[in-house]
Enzyme design. Structure first.
Site, PDB file in Angstrom:
ATOM      1  N   ASP A 263       0.855  -1.197   0.000  1.00 39.74           N
ATOM      2  CA  ASP A 263       0.000   0.000   0.000  1.00 39.74           C
ATOM      3  C   ASP A 263       0.891   1.248   0.000  1.00 39.74           C
ATOM      4  O   ASP A 263       1.785   1.372   0.844  1.00 39.74           O
ATOM      5  CB  ASP A 263      -0.871  -0.052   1.272  1.00 39.74           C
TER       6      ASP A 263
ATOM      7  N   GLY B  41      -8.918   5.899   1.697  1.00 42.16           N
ATOM      8  CA  GLY B  41      -9.504   6.705   2.776  1.00 42.16           C
ATOM      9  C   GLY B  41     -10.956   6.367   3.038  1.00 42.16           C
ATOM     10  O   GLY B  41     -11.746   7.228   3.433  1.00 42.16           O
TER      11      GLY B  41
ATOM     12  N   SER C 274     -12.532   4.498   5.302  1.00 43.21           N
ATOM     13  CA  SER C 274     -13.093   4.436   6.655  1.00 43.21           C
ATOM     14  C   SER C 274     -13.874   5.718   6.898  1.00 43.21           C
ATOM     15  O   SER C 274     -13.436   6.793   6.482  1.00 43.21           O
ATOM     16  CB  SER C 274     -11.979   4.357   7.695  1.00 43.21           C
TER      17      SER C 274
HETATM   18  P1  13P Z   1      -8.576   4.881   5.918  1.00 43.73           P
HETATM   19  O1  13P Z   1      -7.615   4.721   7.038  1.00 43.73           O
HETATM   20  O2  13P Z   1      -9.213   6.223   5.894  1.00 43.73           O
HETATM   21  O3  13P Z   1      -9.535   3.756   5.856  1.00 43.73           O
HETATM   22  O4  13P Z   1      -7.692   4.789   4.556  1.00 43.73           O
HETATM   23  C1  13P Z   1      -7.038   3.595   4.255  1.00 43.73           C
HETATM   24  C2  13P Z   1      -6.266   3.677   2.995  1.00 43.73           C
HETATM   25  O5  13P Z   1      -6.581   4.390   2.069  1.00 43.73           O
HETATM   26  C3  13P Z   1      -5.074   2.812   2.877  1.00 43.73           C
HETATM   27  O6  13P Z   1      -4.403   3.012   1.675  1.00 43.73           O
HETATM   28  O1  G3H Z   2      -2.987   4.790   3.690  1.00 46.76           O
HETATM   29  C1  G3H Z   2      -2.643   4.749   4.850  1.00 46.76           C
HETATM   30  C2  G3H Z   2      -2.873   3.571   5.706  1.00 46.76           C
HETATM   31  O2  G3H Z   2      -3.860   3.882   6.648  1.00 46.76           O
HETATM   32  C3  G3H Z   2      -1.587   3.123   6.341  1.00 46.76           C
HETATM   33  O3  G3H Z   2      -1.230   3.942   7.402  1.00 46.76           O
HETATM   34  O4  G3H Z   2       1.146   4.512   6.958  1.00 46.76           O
HETATM   35  O5  G3H Z   2       0.201   4.547   9.300  1.00 46.76           O
HETATM   36  O6  G3H Z   2       0.595   2.381   8.100  1.00 46.76           O
HETATM   37  P1  G3H Z   2       0.275   3.853   7.991  1.00 46.76           P
HETATM   38 ZN    ZN Z   3      -4.489   5.006   0.957  1.00 42.20          ZN
HETATM   39 NA    NA Z   4     -10.957   7.883   6.043  1.00 45.53          NA
END
Ligand code: 13P
Ligand code: G3H
Ligand code: ZN
Ligand code: NA
Length: 283
Positions: A81, A208, A210
């Site tokens: 990610d 994003g 959540s």
């Molecule tokens: P959220 O933490 O807002 O769910 O975003 C997750 C995300 O986009 C990880 O790449």
């Molecule tokens: O996109 C972001 C994810 O929530 C990962 O977060 O970089 O703190 O692991 P992190």
């Molecule tokens: Zn992300």
């Molecule tokens: Na979010």
């Protein structure tokens, strides 16, 4: 079984559902995701951020992720990610990730294209699928914070050029979501999702996610989103589980007892998301 992200997302795109991509940092989180996926018969993506890899170590996170994926009764992709540099992406490919994201969204279009192409050339040669990002998604990830005012929505024509020139497998678009907890109600630009969907053919990714309402997520999927990233909502569930257990059992010192309700609460949240995404029984 371990599969590529592309394989999962092409099926999702064809059938009109979305695959959940959930962030992994440790064994309990991986178990929660895999159990939720198996119990709902859902395909799923385990994704490790650079922060997650730093926390667990590449050896641990790749070994756990691959083992979980290979033993799972449902198809699972192991995905990087927000990879932000070439070497990190190569490290993940070497450790058996089946899918990677190269996030060049901080660069101007031309540079993002060149940056992404470099990864794609290598990844395609070894059968690893690639996600890229165009437009700037708000919020914080890997300690890089994009202020609301600096978040820029994805331009459909730029997306067309980006996909044509890079041949990327799936694309993360900025349409009003932000990483982390929202201050107010997020406003998604649904018309933009629709236009981008009509302009390019690769599966689209919503980051994003959540804190986005069930209704908005369902609408985004109906307009063409095929991968939905969730981290914060799982963190909330996990933290609640730990806090409640410790509050009710202040004398308990067994990490296994402390983490079990956290894992269960996280698993319940993941299953809830899978229902919303329509991935249930699509494995
Ligand atoms: P959220 O933490 O807002 O769910 O975003 C997750 C995300 O986009 C990880 O790449
Ligand atoms: O996109 C972001 C994810 O929530 C990962 O977060 O970089 O703190 O692991 P992190
Ligand atoms: Zn992300
Ligand atoms: Na979010």
């Amino acid at each position: 079984m371990l599969v590529t992200g592309k394989e999962l997302l092409l099926d999702a795109q064809k059938k009109g559902y979305a695959v959940g991509a959930f962030n992994i940092n440790n064994m309990e989180i991986i178990q929660a995701i895999i159990e939720a996926a198996e119990e709902t018969n859902s395909p799923v993506i385990l994704q490790a951020s650079q922060g997650g890899i730093k926390y667990a170590g590449i050896e641990y996170i790749s070994a756990l992720g691959k083992l979980a994926a290979r033993n799972a009764k449902v198809p699972v992709a192991l995905h990087l990610d927000h990879g932000t540099d070439f070497d990190q992406v190569m490290l993940c490919i070497r450790h058996g990730f089946s899918s990677v994201m190269i996030d060049g969204s901080r660069f101007p279009l031309e540079e993002n294209i060149l940056y992404t192409k470099k990864v794609i050339e290598v990844a395609k040669a070894v059968g690893v699928s690639v996600e890229a990002e165009l437009g700037k998604i708000g919020g914080t990830e890997d300690h890089i914070t994009v202020d609301e005012k600096d978040a820029t929505f994805t331009d459909p024509q730029e997306a067309l050029r980006f996909v044509n020139e890079t041949d990327v497998d799936f694309l993360a678009i900025a349409v009003g979501t932000a990483h982390g907890v929202y201050k107010g109600e997020p406003k998604l630009d649904f018309d933009r999702i629709k236009t981008i969907r009509e302009t390019i053919s690769v599966p689209l990714v919503l980051h994003g996610s959540s804190g986005v309402s069930e209704e908005a997520l369902k609408k985004a999927i109906s307009l063409g989103i095929s991968k939905i990233n969730i981290d914060t909502d799982l963190r909330i569930a996990f933290a609640e589980g730990v806090k409640n257990f410790i509050k009710d059992n202040p004398a308990n010192i067994d990490p296994r007892k402390i983490l079990t309700p956290a894992k269960e609460q996280m698993k319940a949240k993941i299953k809830e998301k899978m229902e919303i995404f329509g991935s249930v029984n699509k494995a």
